[in-house]
Design a protein around this motif. Sequence first.
Motif, PDB file in Angstrom:
ATOM      1  N   ARG A  94      36.493  33.067  45.170  1.00 22.48           N
ATOM      2  CA  ARG A  94      37.956  33.017  45.094  1.00 22.48           C
ATOM      3  C   ARG A  94      38.553  32.831  46.489  1.00 22.48           C
ATOM      4  O   ARG A  94      39.478  32.040  46.687  1.00 22.48           O
ATOM      5  CB  ARG A  94      38.471  34.312  44.464  1.00 22.48           C
ATOM      6  CG  ARG A  94      39.992  34.359  44.298  1.00 22.48           C
ATOM      7  CD  ARG A  94      40.456  35.706  43.752  1.00 22.48           C
ATOM      8  NE  ARG A  94      40.171  36.788  44.684  1.00 22.48           N
ATOM      9  CZ  ARG A  94      39.322  37.782  44.432  1.00 22.48           C
ATOM     10  NH1 ARG A  94      38.690  37.849  43.267  1.00 22.48           N
ATOM     11  NH2 ARG A  94      39.096  38.724  45.327  1.00 22.48           N
ATOM     12  N   PRO A 176      38.438  29.852  37.126  1.00 24.00           N
ATOM     13  CA  PRO A 176      39.277  30.625  36.187  1.00 24.00           C
ATOM     14  C   PRO A 176      38.594  31.878  35.648  1.00 24.00           C
ATOM     15  O   PRO A 176      39.281  32.780  35.128  1.00 24.00           O
ATOM     16  CB  PRO A 176      39.549  29.621  35.054  1.00 24.00           C
ATOM     17  CG  PRO A 176      39.376  28.281  35.687  1.00 24.00           C
ATOM     18  CD  PRO A 176      38.284  28.455  36.699  1.00 24.00           C
ATOM     19  N   PRO A 180      41.114  37.739  39.416  1.00 23.04           N
ATOM     20  CA  PRO A 180      42.169  37.215  40.290  1.00 23.04           C
ATOM     21  C   PRO A 180      42.316  37.966  41.603  1.00 23.04           C
ATOM     22  O   PRO A 180      42.920  37.458  42.551  1.00 23.04           O
ATOM     23  CB  PRO A 180      43.435  37.342  39.436  1.00 23.04           C
ATOM     24  CG  PRO A 180      43.118  38.393  38.425  1.00 23.04           C
ATOM     25  CD  PRO A 180      41.652  38.278  38.155  1.00 23.04           C
ATOM     26  N   GLU A 181      41.752  39.167  41.705  1.00 21.63           N
ATOM     27  CA  GLU A 181      41.844  39.917  42.962  1.00 21.63           C
ATOM     28  C   GLU A 181      40.718  40.946  43.020  1.00 21.63           C
ATOM     29  O   GLU A 181      40.089  41.276  42.017  1.00 21.63           O
ATOM     30  CB  GLU A 181      43.196  40.610  43.085  1.00 21.63           C
ATOM     31  CG  GLU A 181      43.496  41.581  41.966  1.00 21.63           C
ATOM     32  CD  GLU A 181      44.879  42.202  42.088  1.00 21.63           C
ATOM     33  OE1 GLU A 181      45.113  43.236  41.438  1.00 21.63           O
ATOM     34  OE2 GLU A 181      45.714  41.664  42.840  1.00 21.63           O
TER      35      GLU A 181
END
Length: 570
Positions: A94, A176, A180-181
């Motif tokens: 990411r 995806p 996300p974190e």
Amino acid sequence: MPAPRKAFILAAGLGTRLRPLTLETPKPMLPLWDRPMLARTLEMLADWGVQQVLVNLHHAPGPIVRYLATQPFPQLRITAIFEPVILGTGGALRHARWFIDGPFWLLNADIVATLDPAPLLLAWRRHKPLAACWLTEDAGPRTVRCENGIIRSFHDRRHGQTTFCGLHLLDERILPFVAPEGFDTIIAAYQRAQKKHHCIAGVVVPGSFWADIGTPVQYVQAHRDTAGRLGHAGEKFTLPAAAVLTPRERRLLRLPDFQPIEVLPPRGSNREFFRVARGAGDRNQIYKYSHYPLILIRWSPERAENCLYAGHTCFLAALGLPVPRLILNAPRDHLLAVEDLGPDTLESRLPSLNPGQVWRVYNRLLDILLRLHLSGLPAARNAHIPLMPGFDAKLYAWEHAYFIDNILRGRLRAPESQITAVAAELKAVARRLAASPQALLHRDWQSSNIMFRGRQPVMIDYQGMRRGPAAYDLASLLCDPYANLPAALQKRLLAHYVRSHPQGAAVATAFSAAAVQRLCQALGAYAALAQKPGMTRFANYIPVAAGQLQRALRTLPLPALASAVRRLTR
């Protein structure tokens, strides 16, 4: 699809299990055969046609940054990014999403790998998976369950057959599925994708090699496993004590963590050998403990004879026979420290000796052997010294089977009719030896087990001592394939021993049978050892041993055995 032009190397790990080696040096910069593991990874990627490499950093980034600043591979454009907080393999992706614009390699910096990438590229083209992962069936925990080239589970301890090797081929479609974190792993991302019916391919690459450098034991073993592949077969290597020895072993020996230790080449006795190298100014604690340089022996109780080495050392020394000085005996830890007699054995010295020197050395060796043979058994009985089981029908048969299984069946693919005939001949050899004069035997009295203290020969590897035919030790020494003595010299040396032994004539009569017995055992051992990693050199002695065996068969006709041995010398 063309080969990927990008690769992402994950180098941000803490290397916790390798401490203290990794306190100041990140794991990717630890040397493997004197080259950083990171260098070997970059070289592999360059060979694959990669042009851009991203390396993530966290713990002790300085050594990696300084190394990359030397531009070790000009054909690669290398970028390093620092992670202030460990993000895991998924979080690292990411963090590096700006780098990803198509298929790329993702790999751990702490693996040692040799493989052809073509099967992974083929799986990518055929199945269009979300990722193609390199698997091995030959090492690791084998928790990956893969069916028809598709990974069904990464953590199936009951039904897994393969191990994931830390190398992936993937593209931006994975992003995806990354959290996300915060911290995340690539395996967790794959599992989320699998729930959405995405395919993760698993590829076993024929002829590949993989080693994970996670612990000190794995670090040392990786050197051994890669020795032949990297052009270092049979060589020693030097590592800090913290890599080679356990904390308890270092305490027993009073060695600091970064004391240099030479790891010596493997031998065929379930033992590991190490040399303690002197440090600057000879201030190392071990030299306050002993005045002598040291060889460390870590032994396995799987071979019962290894438990006897320390006791035999004290017994032989009391008998006046030359053996290494015993410095430390820690039987609970399966650890010995003995005097370091240097790198030379009789085997290594022989090429530099003139005929007169060879004669004098072997005369001294025969005098040592005579003392062992004439005084050893009574002294061992009086001192209640434990010995290995003596030569009997079972042991003779074991040595015969060793030869038959590894040479006749394994190497020559001999027909069963010939094997039956050879077995019958060898039984007759055993009967002849059982009727000959018996003594306390060294059992492996050969040039590789003879070292020197100055000019004095010193015997080693005597833990297999036992009662048996005196002629066996004599044949081990005089028909030794490592030395390959000329026939005329063998005859003169045999006469020297026979003149000094009260039953010399009977020993001489049994000598040819003993040579056959010993050389068949040696041939079986060479064939078996040559199959082990890093020990292929033993195959070189098979034709030499066969030549010595042919010499013995001139005076002891055994036609079936002679026919088989001729094939070994072609």
